[in-house]
Design a protein around this motif. Structure first.
Motif, PDB file in Angstrom:
ATOM      1  N   VAL A  38       9.268   2.793   8.912  1.00  0.00           N
ATOM      2  CA  VAL A  38       9.681   3.911   8.488  1.00  0.00           C
ATOM      3  C   VAL A  38       9.278   4.691   7.113  1.00  0.00           C
ATOM      4  CG1 VAL A  38      11.718   5.548   8.615  1.00  0.00           C
ATOM      5  CG2 VAL A  38      11.549   3.914  10.248  1.00  0.00           C
ATOM      6  N   VAL A  39       8.871   5.546   7.008  1.00  0.00           N
ATOM      7  CA  VAL A  39       8.239   6.182   5.543  1.00  0.00           C
ATOM      8  C   VAL A  39       8.828   7.734   5.449  1.00  0.00           C
ATOM      9  CG1 VAL A  39       6.281   4.570   5.579  1.00  0.00           C
ATOM     10  CG2 VAL A  39       6.069   6.859   6.524  1.00  0.00           C
ATOM     11  N   ASN A  40       8.778   7.967   4.073  1.00  0.00           N
ATOM     12  CA  ASN A  40       9.147   9.296   3.779  1.00  0.00           C
ATOM     13  C   ASN A  40       7.924  10.429   4.433  1.00  0.00           C
ATOM     14  OD1 ASN A  40      11.638   8.739   2.549  1.00  0.00           O
ATOM     15  ND2 ASN A  40      10.711   8.408   0.639  1.00  0.00           N
ATOM     16  N   CYS A  88       5.843   5.828  11.090  1.00  0.00           N
ATOM     17  CA  CYS A  88       6.530   6.990  11.428  1.00  0.00           C
ATOM     18  C   CYS A  88       7.480   7.526  10.321  1.00  0.00           C
ATOM     19  CB  CYS A  88       7.078   7.031  12.882  1.00  0.00           C
ATOM     20  SG  CYS A  88       8.299   5.884  13.107  1.00  0.00           S
ATOM     21  N   GLU A  89       8.123   8.623  10.370  1.00  0.00           N
ATOM     22  CA  GLU A  89       9.190   9.352   9.610  1.00  0.00           C
ATOM     23  C   GLU A  89      10.413   9.325  10.147  1.00  0.00           C
ATOM     24  OE1 GLU A  89       8.026  13.291   8.403  1.00  0.00           O
ATOM     25  OE2 GLU A  89       5.830  12.627   7.516  1.00  0.00           O
ATOM     26  N   TRP A  91       0.772  -1.224  -0.044  1.00  0.00           N
ATOM     27  CA  TRP A  91       0.069   0.075   0.106  1.00  0.00           C
ATOM     28  C   TRP A  91       0.829   1.243  -0.032  1.00  0.00           C
ATOM     29  CZ3 TRP A  91      -2.993  -2.270   4.781  1.00  0.00           C
ATOM     30  CH2 TRP A  91      -3.959  -3.489   4.161  1.00  0.00           C
ATOM     31  N   THR A  92       1.879   1.336   0.675  1.00  0.00           N
ATOM     32  CA  THR A  92       3.045   2.374   0.980  1.00  0.00           C
ATOM     33  C   THR A  92       4.258   2.173   0.722  1.00  0.00           C
ATOM     34  OG1 THR A  92       2.968   4.668   2.064  1.00  0.00           O
ATOM     35  CG2 THR A  92       2.793   2.439   3.237  1.00  0.00           C
ATOM     36  N   LYS A  93       5.150   3.069   0.563  1.00  0.00           N
ATOM     37  CA  LYS A  93       6.671   2.784   0.337  1.00  0.00           C
ATOM     38  C   LYS A  93       7.209   2.734   1.881  1.00  0.00           C
ATOM     39  CE  LYS A  93      10.828   4.215  -1.531  1.00  0.00           C
ATOM     40  NZ  LYS A  93      11.576   5.376  -2.296  1.00  0.00           N
ATOM     41  N   VAL A  94       7.725   1.463   2.310  1.00  0.00           N
ATOM     42  CA  VAL A  94       8.369   1.429   3.489  1.00  0.00           C
ATOM     43  C   VAL A  94      10.090   1.561   3.550  1.00  0.00           C
ATOM     44  CG1 VAL A  94       8.823   0.193   5.662  1.00  0.00           C
ATOM     45  CG2 VAL A  94       6.363   0.361   4.347  1.00  0.00           C
TER      46      VAL A  94
END
Length: 489
Positions: A82-84, A67-68, A10-13
């Motif tokens: 951890v994501v951007n 989190c970022e 779903w999202t870039k990790v």
């Protein structure tokens, strides 16, 4: 239910810390709602950074964190993704978690300064009348088919959006029409959604308390069209000078509407009165209970959208003639003493000017226009003097009053509005802070045939003062006063 693999889809990790497998049954970005099966997403907000609540979320039992930046303190038995951009990740995760419901709907977003609620609601009404199960997200209310759900924001947060859309799909909805606010675009609330189309209404002075500059406000709106897919459509009001700016980088099919120049969807007002107006839409006549150039544009947006979604033109035109007014949008009330009151949500200079111009095009010689208007507290202060200037220039008399003062002193707000009134015109203005007394005064001053415009709050049934919402409905107040004064003549 294992969600780890899907989360990566779903999202870039960028980094995974902790267990290689983790399951969660709910998502939250508010540490106060976290439970033992929660995925907590630490979002950097306007006033609060969710990263400061990671420890609290873990203490409440959440099993995973998005989190970022990793916290300095290490935690056992908790997985960190951890994501951007955690706001973007939240929207994408929420969409995936609820089974990407926007892909199972024909979802159309409406954005712009004015007209969003009217267009989205008209589309909901139109498609419902055609027999389609339809969803709606609007400032006034949300709907899952015929089921009404209270609206707290123009555009809800990503979790609420996708949860409600999942319910729409499960209820058999085929279409959904949504107001898309500049705040929602900037905060990436709609980033995880797939839109069949987008509508641009106009861009005028608003929300500079949030965006700071008009250019930033424009870029936020434009961002919505930048991300439309190639298979989608972008329907643009080219009567607005920023219309084509919106689609400069747009990959979607671009279509236009106008009441002034050549466009894919064109309208001309043939006749107008308080009961409605006769229009020519692409050379087809249609009667509608709405009035004013701005509503002609709104109806064109509805017509164009329905045609682009595949509905036959003649059925759309028939449906337009059966639409009803949206709560608090140019809503008229008549007294037995021959006075007409118009309640409208106009809370920007441009919207107020549109409403006043519409009334002035209809009112006859000898009929006065008395305008009651205020400005909201804790919002864009720069539009206050302009609101008063517009009201005074187009009205016979103006009563400046309180709107939703929130935490501000309403007298200070009115004083700032008065700065927009030239000294020679101040004889036309009276300031009455109590909104009920202001409306009552306008009703008492009005003679047979006059028009009273009560602007700013529209459908709202409350007045927010010092953080407390008190019941207050302009329409109820007007009806009450009209009943009390019906024996005057």
């Amino acid at each position: 239910m294992n969600r780890m693999v899907q989360l990566k889809e779903w999202t870039k990790v960028n980094q995974l810390v902790g267990k290689t497998e983790v399951s969660f049954s709910e998502i939250s970005f508010d540490s106060r709602t976290v439970s033992g099966k929660s995925l907590f997403v630490a979002v950097r907000g306007v006033h609060v950074d969710g990263h400061t609540f990671i420890a609290k979320a873990i203490a409440a039992g959440c099993v995973a964190i998005v989190c970022e930046v990793l916290p300095e303190q290490g935690y056992r038995n908790v997985t960190f993704f951890v994501v951007n951009d955690s706001a973007l990740a939240l929207a994408q995760i929420a969409s995936g978690f609820y089974g990407k419901p926007s892909e199972q709907l024909r979802l159309v977003g409406v954005t712009g300064t004015n007209g969003k609620t009217t267009i989205a609601t008209m589309l909901y009404q139109l498609y419902s009348s055609m027999g389609f199960e339809t969803g709606l997200f609007s400032t006034v209310a949300n709907y899952i088919g015929p089921k009404k759900i209270a609206a707290t924001h123009t555009t809800p947060d990503p979790i609420a959006l996708n949860k409600i859309m999942r319910q729409m799909v499960d209820a058999g909805c085929e279409y959904c029409f949504m107001e898309v606010s500049s705040h929602a675009i900037d905060q990436k609330r709609v980033a995880g959604l797939t839109f069949a189309g987008g509508i641009f209404t106009n861009l005028t002075h608003d929300h500079l308390d949030y965006h700071k500059t008009f250019d930033a406000y424009l870029k936020a709106k434009k961002g919505f069209f930048d991300h439309l897919q190639k298979k989608s459509f972008a329907l643009i009001n080219i009567d607005d000078k920023n219309g084509m700016v919106m689609v400069q980088n747009c990959k979607a099919q671009i279509k236009t509407y106008s009441i002034r120049t050549m466009a894919d969807y064109k309208a001309k007002i043939v006749e107008s009165m308080f009961e409605g107006m006769q229009l020519l839409i692409n050379d087809n006549e249609v009667w509608t209970p709405f009035i004013g150039k701005f509503n002609a544009q709104n109806l064109l947006a509805v017509y164009g959208t329905a045609v682009l979604l595949g509905q036959p033109q003649h059925e759309v035109l028939l449906g337009l003639s059966c639409l009803t007014s949206v709560d608090g949008r140019f809503q008229t009330l008549r007294s037995q003493t021959g006075v007409t009151a118009v309640v409208d949500y106009a809370h920007t200079p441009d919207a107020l000017q549109n409403v006043i111009e519409t009334i002035n095009q209809i009112r006859q010689p000898g009929q006065d226009l008395l305008t009651v208007v205020g400005a909201g507290g804790d919002r864009d202060k720069t539009k206050r003097p302009e609101m008063a200037r517009v009201a005074v220039m187009g009205s016979s008399r103006v009563i400046l009053t309180s709107d939703n003062p929130r935490s501000e002193d309403p007298q200070t707000i009115v004083d700032e509005m008065m700065e927009g009134v030239e000294f020679k015109n101040r004889i036309k203005v009276v300031c009455i802070i109590n909104r009920k007394e202001a409306i009552k005064t306008a009703c008492m001053l009005a003679k047979r045939g006059d028009i009273i415009l009560v602007a700013g709050k529209g459908h709202e049934d409350y007045q927010e003062i010092n953080g407390v919402k008190h019941h207050f409905d302009d329409r109820e107040i007007i009806k009450e006063i009209f009943e009390m004064t019906q024996e005057r003549f």
